[in-house]
Write a protein that holds these residues in place. Structure first.
Motif, PDB file in Angstrom:
ATOM      1  N   GLU A 486     -33.752 -84.303 -67.503  1.00 48.13           N
ATOM      2  CA  GLU A 486     -33.164 -83.168 -68.490  1.00 48.13           C
ATOM      3  C   GLU A 486     -34.518 -83.130 -69.193  1.00 48.13           C
ATOM      4  O   GLU A 486     -35.442 -83.287 -69.564  1.00 48.13           O
ATOM      5  N   ASP A 487     -34.423 -81.315 -68.972  1.00 43.97           N
ATOM      6  CA  ASP A 487     -34.837 -80.590 -69.842  1.00 43.97           C
ATOM      7  C   ASP A 487     -34.685 -79.962 -71.245  1.00 43.97           C
ATOM      8  O   ASP A 487     -33.728 -80.050 -71.491  1.00 43.97           O
ATOM      9  N   ARG A 488     -35.454 -80.485 -72.031  1.00 47.83           N
ATOM     10  CA  ARG A 488     -34.961 -80.751 -73.642  1.00 47.83           C
ATOM     11  C   ARG A 488     -35.292 -79.204 -74.134  1.00 47.83           C
ATOM     12  O   ARG A 488     -35.051 -78.843 -74.801  1.00 47.83           O
ATOM     13  N   ARG A 489     -36.260 -78.590 -73.688  1.00 45.91           N
ATOM     14  CA  ARG A 489     -36.163 -77.279 -73.862  1.00 45.91           C
ATOM     15  C   ARG A 489     -34.831 -76.449 -74.349  1.00 45.91           C
ATOM     16  O   ARG A 489     -34.582 -75.407 -74.675  1.00 45.91           O
ATOM     17  N   TRP A 490     -34.071 -76.515 -73.510  1.00 40.49           N
ATOM     18  CA  TRP A 490     -32.724 -76.349 -73.543  1.00 40.49           C
ATOM     19  C   TRP A 490     -31.634 -76.371 -74.768  1.00 40.49           C
ATOM     20  O   TRP A 490     -30.975 -75.242 -75.393  1.00 40.49           O
ATOM     21  N   TYR A 491     -32.201 -77.074 -75.974  1.00 40.23           N
ATOM     22  CA  TYR A 491     -31.711 -77.721 -76.897  1.00 40.23           C
ATOM     23  C   TYR A 491     -32.289 -76.011 -78.218  1.00 40.23           C
ATOM     24  O   TYR A 491     -31.603 -76.021 -78.328  1.00 40.23           O
TER      25      TYR A 491
END
Length: 914
Positions: A486-491
């Motif tokens: 999962e790419d946490r930059r999405w948040y």
């Protein structure tokens, strides 16, 4: 200095005449003022001579050596300028608000003193065709006792009426009518005495020509004014309390410092908080001599705050029944878990502490005491206990040391790595997203789900919000990678990408981020992140809006839910909705709230920055983190706290009352947004400060005293600035603003300084008379501080009865809809117009009076007598020796008969028809 530079009279006068004014004032008025000033100066050759002498000294010596002469010159120049202003104004109406504060202006000026300020006032009053309006709820003291003759009601009353009637013969006749009414009162034999009623009407008619008074009680059939008596828990006396009294009494006797009883009843740890009293002065002298003294053997463990207990975050003994009861009624009820007072109109059911029905009824406490040591004692003990519980909620082993507090570092910071923004999660909390504010509005969702009688469930609102966010994100997420981590930059990118998906919102957001001064400098930067780091985050946000975010990996499974929580509870989005609603209300756009207006977004970012200060406080960090190590996800806990605590409903209610509170009711929405932002930001960002009580102990027969720093925020005192060296950290005005907000402090303690002319009603309808006043009017004055326009109790009752109006309409501001419904419910009753529902609106909430008197104490019969006098004191308004008159009437009539007499013979100054 500029004025003094002109040495020659003709040049000085010429410069004044040609002055065009400063700032953006009316130039014609400025020129008229300059001419008037010049004329006044021509009449004062002595003043010009002094001006030339001072200017010569400045030119030759660089400084005028006679400081007093220079200050006198400046004073006289100001008086001269003030006279010129009066001459240039040519007013039609002069309004003196709260004129009791300068009632000496009503007296005739001193004929031998040309600088008497009363000349200036009377010059203003007596200009041709000028009318004067005096505004005051307390133009004179309504009731005075024998020992209050220095503040005599009768003299005050006659002075005011003499000025208003403005005719010697009329005033003499009125004075005689008042005396005749008194004589008739003394001789009264029946409550229906026609002679007495006639005398009363004569006085009433004379006053009605010059005076009007609107009584809140007149619209309430019970004449209770929504006031109820409440019992404070925990007032039983303990053996420890008796031992504390015996110890205090022994010390007071040894030092011949007077009687200890009232001090002991009012505050614990007396030697810690009596810094301004004689006893502390004596102890410090004993300490400074460094010699053994008998008083050292009397100083026990309970004499001052126990340093070892405070360091270990141990529970403090309240020390007195009153403080024990206040602790039980505030901190021990669980209010330490609340970062704000729950809303009067929740949009959905809360979570955590905000789901507790008992805490949902929370209102703040305003406390009045006769003793100067009480505000500090209450503030320190309550704030310590609240902070202790917050710290222990994270770890049972928490201790109160600088090292432990340093571990609770600010977590909402702007980090950088290699000259790039390292993490944008804090930015996502502050960023006011147009599309999220509009599409995921909890009020709109609650209206859709249908909540005519009660708030909908939080999970229902979150489910709708998450589904909406998923639709908004779908164009971006469907093209994302489906494999890998999962790419946490999405948040943090999601709010920006959602705004980018709409051309109008993309362009508007780019323009706002690049041009807004409020964004470039939204608030004070902390040491942890300087302005350069914030600038990097701004640039990263603009890059995402302009170009998207390349290389995003797999979408987190909970992205829609996490973004929905941001939409519901992040300070930036919440503030944008609230400011946009009040902006629409002021503009008269009842059904439209435009979330894209730059002024509203400027205000939102300023407010959100204030919330950042709140969420970075060590005790708040401890509370929100709990026992888990969630540093990397702290932004999410912050957003959840806002969502769980109905922050949108809290802010909508708060911002609704602000225009009246800060005095901005016109349609200058730019100024409105800026002032709302400043007011909210200042209130929410009130920091923890230190009070410095004394630690007093005995060792080797000697007295020792040292400073003991204690942090306070949950409870504060009113009336002084708190400084750390040359820097003032907390101003009295800021404390008042914060108490009149939903945020901490939850308890405010004052001496008589807060008893008159100050309002504390926005989030408080509970008054605590820590010590009883001598005068019944003081009791009423105190309670009037929390019984005001659209006060907390009023709003609770309006929301209780008219919630359906908020949820069953599309009016942008739900409080406008509810007050409209309340006005309609009052009906056409002209006598109640404007008082109901805005000042009096009975319901479950009431003005709560607490009198924490100890069992069998002398305060109990005193309180009964105060209440009896309070019920009838208006009967003797304007009479000399009022307490004697009431005592005489009390000997001849029962309490019920007195109340009947007061009702029929009260001088009625309510507004009459033309």
């Amino acid at each position: 200095r500029a004025l003094m530079a002109w040495k020659r009279e003709d040049r000085f006068i010429d410069e004044v005449r040609t002055t065009q004014g400063v700032g953006d004032g009316d130039k014609a008025l400025d020129r008229g003022l300059a001419d008037a000033f010049a004329r006044e100066l021509h009449r004062r050759p002595d003043l010009l001579a002094r001006l030339r002498i001072t200017a010569d000294r400045l030119e030759v010596e660089g400084v005028a050596d006679d400081w007093n002469a220079r200050m006198d010159l400046i004073r006289d120049l100001r008086i001269t300028l003030a006279r010129s202003c009066v001459e240039a104004l040519e007013p039609d109406l002069v309004i003196l608000d709260e004129f009791q504060r300068f009632k000496e202006l009503l007296d005739e000026p001193d004929s031998n003193d040309p600088d008497d300020i009363r000349w200036l006032a009377h010059h203003l009053f007596e200009q041709k065709d000028v009318r004067t309006l005096l505004l005051s709820a307390t133009p004179y003291k309504m009731y005075t006792l024998k020992d209050e003759q220095d503040d005599n009601h009768y003299d005050d009353f006659l002075r005011t009426t003499r000025f208003l009637m403005n005719d010697a013969a009329t005033t003499r006749a009125f004075t005689e009518d008042v005396r005749s009414f008194r004589r008739a009162l003394i001789d009264v034999s029946s409550v229906d005495d026609p002679h007495l009623l006639k005398r009363k009407r004569t006085v009433e008619q004379a006053l009605q020509r010059v005076m009007v008074r609107t009584e809140r009680l007149a619209v309430d059939p019970k004449r209770s004014g929504m006031l109820v008596d409440r019992l404070m828990p925990g007032l039983a006396l303990t053996s420890g309390d008796v031992r504390a009294y015996a110890a205090a009494d022994a010390i007071f006797r040894e030092l011949r410092a007077g009687e200890a009883t009232d001090f002991w009843k009012s505050a614990p740890y007396l030697l810690s908080f009596m810094g301004t009293y004689k006893i502390k002065h004596e102890l410090k002298q004993i300490r400074d001599r460094g010699e053994p003294h008998p008083v050292a053997g009397l100083i026990g463990d309970g004499a001052s705050l126990p340093a070892d207990v405070v360091t270990a975050y141990g529970a403090l003994d309240a020390g007195t029944p009153r403080l024990r009861g206040l602790l039980a009624d505030t901190v021990e009820r669980g209010t330490w878990q609340l970062l704000w007072v729950p809303p009067s109109l929740p949009y959905y059911t809360g979570r955590g502490a905000y789901a507790d029905p008992e805490l949902a009824r929370t209102t703040k406490r305003l406390i009045f005491s006769s003793w100067n040591l009480v505000p500090d004692a209450i503030s320190v003990v309550l704030s310590y206990e609240a902070e202790r519980r917050m710290a222990k909620s994270r770890s049972a082993d928490a201790v109160n040391t600088p090292a432990e507090r340093e571990r609770l570092r600010p977590l909402l910071v702007f980090r950088r790595t290699d000259d790039r923004a390292a993490s944008m999660s804090t930015f996502s909390l502050l960023y006011p997203s147009i599309r999220l504010a509009e599409s995921v509005d909890p009020l709109a969702i609650a209206r859709t789900l249908g909540a005519p009688g009660r708030p909908v469930d939080y999970e229902q609102v979150l489910e709708v919000a998450a589904a909406t966010v998923a639709r908004l994100l779908d164009p971006m997420t469907r093209r994302a990678r489906a494999d890998g981590a999962e790419d946490r930059r999405w948040y943090w990118a999601a709010p920006l990408l959602i705004d980018r998906a709409g051309k109008a919102t993309k362009d508007a957001s780019l323009a706002w981020l690049s041009a807004s001064g409020a964004v470039k400098n939204p608030g004070d930067a902390d040491e942890a992140d300087d302005a350069g780091n914030w600038a990097l985050h701004l640039q990263a946000a603009q890059d995402v809006l302009a170009h998207g975010l390349a290389g995003l990996g797999r979408v987190p499974d909970d992205l829609a839910r996490a973004t929905a929580i941001l939409a519901l509870g992040a300070p930036g989005n919440v503030a944008l909705r609230s400011v946009s609603r009040v902006r629409a209300r002021v503009l008269g756009e009842r059904r439209v709230a435009d979330f894209g207006v730059p002024q509203a977004r400027d205000a939102a970012i300023r407010i959100a920055w204030g919330f950042r200060t709140l969420y970075n406080l060590p005790e708040v960090v401890a509370l929100l983190r709990g026992s888990a190590d969630v540093d990397d996800w702290y932004w999410r806990r912050v957003a959840e706290e806002g969502a769980h605590g109905n922050l949108q409903a809290v802010m909508d209610e708060y911002v609704h009352v602000l225009p009246e509170w800060i005095g901005l009711l016109d349609k200058d929405v730019g100024q409105l947004c800026a002032r709302v932002a400043d007011t909210v930001s200042d209130a929410v960002s009130v920091r923890t400060v230190e009070y410095i009580p004394d630690r007093v102990w005995a060792e080797d027969g000697r007295v020792h005293i040292e400073d003991q720093r204690m942090r306070v925020r949950y409870a504060l005192r009113l009336g002084r600035d708190v400084a750390d060296g040359p820097k003032v950290m907390q101003r009295s005005k800021s404390v008042r603003g914060a108490f009149n907000s939903p945020f901490w402090p939850f308890v405010l303690t004052s001496t008589s300084v807060g008893q008159e002319g100050l309002d504390f009603h926005q989030y408080c309808h509970a008054i605590v008379h820590w010590n009883l006043p001598a005068n019944p009017v003081d009791l009423e004055q105190r309670e009037g501080r929390v019984h005001r326009f659209k006060g907390h109790a009023i709003r609770k009752n309006v929301a209780q009865k008219h919630a359906a109006a908020a949820f069953g309409t599309k009016v942008a501001d739900p409080w406008t809809a509810m007050f409209d419904a309340a006005v309609a419910a009052v009906g056409p009753d002209k006598a109640a117009k404007d008082i109901r529902p805005f000042w009096v609106y009975p319901g479950d909430a009431a003005i709560e009076r607490y009198t924490p008197n100890l069992p069998l104490s002398q305060e109990i019969p005193r309180l009964r007598q105060l209440k009896k006098s309070l019920a009838v004191y208006r009967l003797v308004m304007g009479q000399v020796r009022q307490d004697d008159l009431l005592a005489a009437l009390g000997d001849r009539f029962t309490e019920e008969q007195l109340k009947d007499l007061a009702q029929k013979l009260r001088v009625d100054l309510s507004p009459k028809g033309r």
